[in-house]
Write a protein that holds these residues in place. Structure first.
Motif, PDB file in Angstrom:
ATOM      1  N   PRO A  36      11.498  -1.145  -1.090  1.00  0.00           N
ATOM      2  CA  PRO A  36      10.893  -2.484  -1.060  1.00  0.00           C
ATOM      3  C   PRO A  36      10.759  -3.045  -2.479  1.00  0.00           C
ATOM      4  CG  PRO A  36       9.693  -0.979   0.352  1.00  0.00           C
ATOM      5  CD  PRO A  36      10.666  -0.133  -0.431  1.00  0.00           C
ATOM      6  N   LEU A  37      11.068  -4.345  -2.605  1.00  0.00           N
ATOM      7  CA  LEU A  37      11.038  -5.007  -3.915  1.00  0.00           C
ATOM      8  C   LEU A  37      10.065  -6.173  -3.899  1.00  0.00           C
ATOM      9  CD1 LEU A  37      14.868  -5.205  -4.766  1.00  0.00           C
ATOM     10  CD2 LEU A  37      13.216  -3.475  -5.526  1.00  0.00           C
ATOM     11  N   LYS A  38       9.345  -6.293  -4.974  1.00  0.00           N
ATOM     12  CA  LYS A  38       8.580  -7.506  -5.285  1.00  0.00           C
ATOM     13  C   LYS A  38       9.236  -8.102  -6.530  1.00  0.00           C
ATOM     14  CE  LYS A  38       4.155  -9.155  -7.025  1.00  0.00           C
ATOM     15  NZ  LYS A  38       2.815  -8.769  -7.560  1.00  0.00           N
ATOM     16  N   ILE A  87      18.793 -11.209 -17.157  1.00  0.00           N
ATOM     17  CA  ILE A  87      18.310  -9.936 -17.682  1.00  0.00           C
ATOM     18  C   ILE A  87      17.144  -9.456 -16.833  1.00  0.00           C
ATOM     19  CG2 ILE A  87      16.881 -11.178 -19.364  1.00  0.00           C
ATOM     20  CD1 ILE A  87      17.176  -8.731 -21.211  1.00  0.00           C
ATOM     21  N   VAL A  88      17.240  -8.204 -16.412  1.00  0.00           N
ATOM     22  CA  VAL A  88      16.142  -7.557 -15.694  1.00  0.00           C
ATOM     23  C   VAL A  88      15.189  -7.028 -16.759  1.00  0.00           C
ATOM     24  CG1 VAL A  88      15.497  -5.786 -14.039  1.00  0.00           C
ATOM     25  CG2 VAL A  88      17.687  -6.971 -13.811  1.00  0.00           C
ATOM     26  N   THR A  89      14.123  -7.743 -16.984  1.00  0.00           N
ATOM     27  CA  THR A  89      13.243  -7.427 -18.109  1.00  0.00           C
ATOM     28  C   THR A  89      12.280  -6.289 -17.814  1.00  0.00           C
ATOM     29  OG1 THR A  89      11.654  -9.105 -17.384  1.00  0.00           O
ATOM     30  CG2 THR A  89      13.367  -9.803 -18.939  1.00  0.00           C
ATOM     31  N   LYS A  90      11.870  -6.131 -16.567  1.00  0.00           N
ATOM     32  CA  LYS A  90      10.862  -5.118 -16.260  1.00  0.00           C
ATOM     33  C   LYS A  90      11.060  -4.595 -14.847  1.00  0.00           C
ATOM     34  CE  LYS A  90       6.646  -6.369 -15.336  1.00  0.00           C
ATOM     35  NZ  LYS A  90       5.257  -6.887 -15.473  1.00  0.00           N
ATOM     36  N   VAL A  91      11.006  -3.277 -14.726  1.00  0.00           N
ATOM     37  CA  VAL A  91      11.016  -2.597 -13.430  1.00  0.00           C
ATOM     38  C   VAL A  91       9.850  -1.614 -13.449  1.00  0.00           C
ATOM     39  CG1 VAL A  91      12.274  -1.132 -11.827  1.00  0.00           C
ATOM     40  CG2 VAL A  91      13.509  -2.812 -13.217  1.00  0.00           C
ATOM     41  N   ARG A  92       8.876  -1.864 -12.624  1.00  0.00           N
ATOM     42  CA  ARG A  92       7.669  -1.020 -12.618  1.00  0.00           C
ATOM     43  C   ARG A  92       7.416  -0.486 -11.208  1.00  0.00           C
ATOM     44  NH1 ARG A  92       1.636  -2.696 -14.896  1.00  0.00           N
ATOM     45  NH2 ARG A  92       0.699  -0.602 -14.601  1.00  0.00           N
ATOM     46  N   PRO A  93       7.260   0.848 -11.078  1.00  0.00           N
ATOM     47  CA  PRO A  93       7.053   1.440  -9.743  1.00  0.00           C
ATOM     48  C   PRO A  93       5.568   1.453  -9.346  1.00  0.00           C
ATOM     49  CG  PRO A  93       7.333   3.176 -11.356  1.00  0.00           C
ATOM     50  CD  PRO A  93       7.487   1.882 -12.115  1.00  0.00           C
ATOM     51  N   ARG A  98       0.831  -1.206   0.000  1.00  0.00           N
ATOM     52  CA  ARG A  98       0.000   0.000   0.000  1.00  0.00           C
ATOM     53  C   ARG A  98       0.869   1.262   0.000  1.00  0.00           C
ATOM     54  NH1 ARG A  98      -3.162  -3.023   3.770  1.00  0.00           N
ATOM     55  NH2 ARG A  98      -2.062  -1.964   5.470  1.00  0.00           N
ATOM     56  N   THR A  99       2.019   1.179   0.632  1.00  0.00           N
ATOM     57  CA  THR A  99       2.906   2.350   0.703  1.00  0.00           C
ATOM     58  C   THR A  99       3.608   2.585  -0.623  1.00  0.00           C
ATOM     59  OG1 THR A  99       3.208   1.956   3.056  1.00  0.00           O
ATOM     60  CG2 THR A  99       4.807   3.399   1.963  1.00  0.00           C
ATOM     61  N   GLY A 100       4.239   1.550  -1.153  1.00  0.00           N
ATOM     62  CA  GLY A 100       4.940   1.668  -2.418  1.00  0.00           C
ATOM     63  C   GLY A 100       6.074   0.647  -2.527  1.00  0.00           C
ATOM     64  N   TYR A 101       6.366   0.236  -3.760  1.00  0.00           N
ATOM     65  CA  TYR A 101       7.413  -0.772  -3.995  1.00  0.00           C
ATOM     66  C   TYR A 101       7.760  -0.762  -5.480  1.00  0.00           C
ATOM     67  CZ  TYR A 101       3.545  -3.615  -5.810  1.00  0.00           C
ATOM     68  OH  TYR A 101       2.457  -4.054  -6.518  1.00  0.00           O
ATOM     69  N   LEU A 102       8.796  -1.546  -5.806  1.00  0.00           N
ATOM     70  CA  LEU A 102       9.198  -1.762  -7.200  1.00  0.00           C
ATOM     71  C   LEU A 102       8.947  -3.227  -7.554  1.00  0.00           C
ATOM     72  CD1 LEU A 102      12.589   0.141  -7.661  1.00  0.00           C
ATOM     73  CD2 LEU A 102      10.317   0.860  -8.391  1.00  0.00           C
ATOM     74  N   ASP A 103       8.290  -3.454  -8.690  1.00  0.00           N
ATOM     75  CA  ASP A 103       8.064  -4.801  -9.192  1.00  0.00           C
ATOM     76  C   ASP A 103       9.160  -5.103 -10.219  1.00  0.00           C
ATOM     77  OD1 ASP A 103       7.157  -7.230  -9.930  1.00  0.00           O
ATOM     78  OD2 ASP A 103       5.224  -6.560 -10.730  1.00  0.00           O
ATOM     79  N   VAL A 104      10.013  -6.076  -9.908  1.00  0.00           N
ATOM     80  CA  VAL A 104      11.174  -6.400 -10.748  1.00  0.00           C
ATOM     81  C   VAL A 104      11.040  -7.854 -11.212  1.00  0.00           C
ATOM     82  CG1 VAL A 104      13.681  -6.507 -10.896  1.00  0.00           C
ATOM     83  CG2 VAL A 104      12.577  -4.793  -9.425  1.00  0.00           C
ATOM     84  N   GLU A 105      11.208  -8.051 -12.505  1.00  0.00           N
ATOM     85  CA  GLU A 105      11.191  -9.393 -13.097  1.00  0.00           C
ATOM     86  C   GLU A 105      12.564  -9.693 -13.675  1.00  0.00           C
ATOM     87  OE1 GLU A 105       8.088  -9.956 -15.881  1.00  0.00           O
ATOM     88  OE2 GLU A 105       6.464  -9.540 -14.435  1.00  0.00           O
ATOM     89  N   GLY A 147      22.040 -11.395  -6.005  1.00  0.00           N
ATOM     90  CA  GLY A 147      21.829 -10.331  -5.027  1.00  0.00           C
ATOM     91  C   GLY A 147      21.300  -9.079  -5.709  1.00  0.00           C
ATOM     92  N   MET A 148      20.249  -8.506  -5.155  1.00  0.00           N
ATOM     93  CA  MET A 148      19.621  -7.349  -5.802  1.00  0.00           C
ATOM     94  C   MET A 148      19.003  -6.442  -4.736  1.00  0.00           C
ATOM     95  SD  MET A 148      16.744  -7.418  -8.841  1.00  0.00           S
ATOM     96  CE  MET A 148      15.680  -8.482  -7.860  1.00  0.00           C
ATOM     97  N   TYR A 149      19.195  -5.112  -4.879  1.00  0.00           N
ATOM     98  CA  TYR A 149      18.562  -4.122  -4.015  1.00  0.00           C
ATOM     99  C   TYR A 149      18.514  -2.791  -4.781  1.00  0.00           C
ATOM    100  CZ  TYR A 149      23.346  -2.615  -2.977  1.00  0.00           C
ATOM    101  OH  TYR A 149      24.641  -2.174  -3.084  1.00  0.00           O
ATOM    102  N   ALA A 150      17.715  -1.868  -4.256  1.00  0.00           N
ATOM    103  CA  ALA A 150      17.541  -0.565  -4.909  1.00  0.00           C
ATOM    104  C   ALA A 150      17.461   0.533  -3.853  1.00  0.00           C
ATOM    105  CB  ALA A 150      16.285  -0.556  -5.769  1.00  0.00           C
ATOM    106  N   MET A 151      17.922   1.720  -4.219  1.00  0.00           N
ATOM    107  CA  MET A 151      17.878   2.906  -3.362  1.00  0.00           C
ATOM    108  C   MET A 151      17.501   4.117  -4.209  1.00  0.00           C
ATOM    109  SD  MET A 151      21.232   2.722  -0.883  1.00  0.00           S
ATOM    110  CE  MET A 151      21.531   1.394   0.266  1.00  0.00           C
ATOM    111  N   THR A 152      16.806   5.028  -3.613  1.00  0.00           N
ATOM    112  CA  THR A 152      16.597   6.305  -4.294  1.00  0.00           C
ATOM    113  C   THR A 152      17.903   7.085  -4.305  1.00  0.00           C
ATOM    114  OG1 THR A 152      15.935   7.431  -2.252  1.00  0.00           O
ATOM    115  CG2 THR A 152      14.194   6.337  -3.551  1.00  0.00           C
TER     116      THR A 152
END
Length: 344
Positions: A247-249, A151-157, A128-135, A218-223
């Motif tokens: 947060p990642l999905k 290959i990171v095919t899709k990153v959707r906020p 509900r707060t927010g996340y990134l959907d990564v495939e 290993g995968m993570y993200a930061m603003t």
């Protein structure tokens, strides 16, 4: 007139009178020696050669005593049937792996393509707060080089990280890290695909087709703002005071050449890290059933062909040896019998 006083039977050529007993016959060539009279049948028996006992060569006798029954040659039908069975066996061993491989080749796109290796879904509050959907897709496996291609095919906020509801644009710039590889996602451009090499931790290709290789994703993200604040806190040897990770999905699936391998993962130990926004996924890569069946079938077929050839060679040599031994014994027997007759 004076009469001769010699008895009448003493004259030469005169027949002896009857009743005077046994007489002695004088052979003319005996020069006066007397010999007993011989019957004609006894003389004929004495003239015939007496039979002699046959002589046997000791070597021939020993060979005859130790001689085994020679192997009979199989008939043409039996030989043809034997070789036909061997040909069918070799053909079956050669065709079965190919048929198995083709069957899995046809079924692989329907069963393996897009198969999910590992995935993680955040809690409802985080979503509900927010996340990134990564495939992420596991594209290729190079066991010789010891690495795989993902290959990171899709990153959707979603939520606070999206420029708007349902928008594919980011609200602000985000830095995405995959196994140490950095990908800058700008706010004014939709995130695109990202190809990353993953180095294997262990695995030996010499154990083909039963080799097994492992790696970690290993995968993570930061603003951009949180990344700068984290770097400043580390430089000052202080703490940031909040979780800087987005947060990642995420979902990891097998695709492309990776379907030639059975790629799997046990991400049970990855859940605690995933709750913080860090994906640390162990991945195992092994050969598929089709590859193992083809390789094993080829190896078994080669062994069967070698064993059949060896058995045929041994049988041929054994048969030839027995035939040669039998012929040699027969020749020695004939030679011994001929020698014995000549001595007679």
């Amino acid at each position: 007139m004076m009469q001769n006083s010699s008895p009448p039977h003493s004259q030469a050529g005169a027949a002896p009178p009857p009743g005077l007993g046994p007489t002695i016959a004088i052979h003319p060539s005996a020069s006066g020696a007397s010999l007993p009279a011989h019957h004609p049948q006894q003389q004929q028996q004495q003239q015939q050669p007496q039979p002699q006992s046959p002589t046997i060569n000791p070597a021939v006798a020993s060979a005859l005593l130790s001689r085994e029954t020679p192997l009979t040659k199989p008939g043409m039908c039996k030989v043809v049937a034997t070789y036909f069975c061997i040909a069918v066996l070799v053909a079956a061993v050669a065709v079965a792996p190919v048929a198995t491989y083709l069957w899995f080749k046809v079924q692989a796109p329907a069963t393996n393509a897009g198969a999910v290796i590992a995935s993680y879904v955040p809690t409802a509050e985080v979503m509900r707060t927010g996340y990134l959907d990564v495939e992420v897709k596991w594209m290729g496996v190079d066991v010789v080089a010891g690495q795989s291609q993902v290959i990171v095919t899709k990153v959707r906020p979603f939520g606070q990280y999206a420029a708007g509801p349902g928008s594919t644009f980011l609200q602000q710039g985000i830095e995405l890290f995959v196994n140490g590889n950095r990908k800058s996602l700008s706010a004014d451009t939709p995130p695109g695909p990202m190809t990353v090499p993953i180095v294997h931790q262990d695995g030996n290709p010499n154990y083909y087709p039963y080799d097994q290789h492992t790696a970690r994703l290993g995968m993570y993200a930061m603003t951009t703002t949180d990344l700068a604040a984290t770097v400043a806190a580390l430089a000052a040897n202080t703490t940031l005071g909040r979780n800087p990770f987005v947060p990642l999905k995420w979902t990891i699936s097998a695709a492309g050449p990776a379907t030639a391998f059975a790629v799997s993962s046990t991400n049970d130990d990855a859940a605690p890290m995933a709750a913080l926004g860090i994906a640390d996924v162990p991945v195992t890569m092994a050969r598929t059933v089709a590859t193992k069946a083809v390789a094993t079938g080829i190896m078994v077929g080669m062994w069967l062909i070698a064993l059949c050839a060896t058995a045929a060679a041994v049988a041929h040599v054994s048969t030839g040896t027995m035939e040669g031994k039998g012929a040699a014994v027969e020749r020695e027997g004939k030679a011994g019998s001929d020698g014995g007759s000549k001595e007679d």
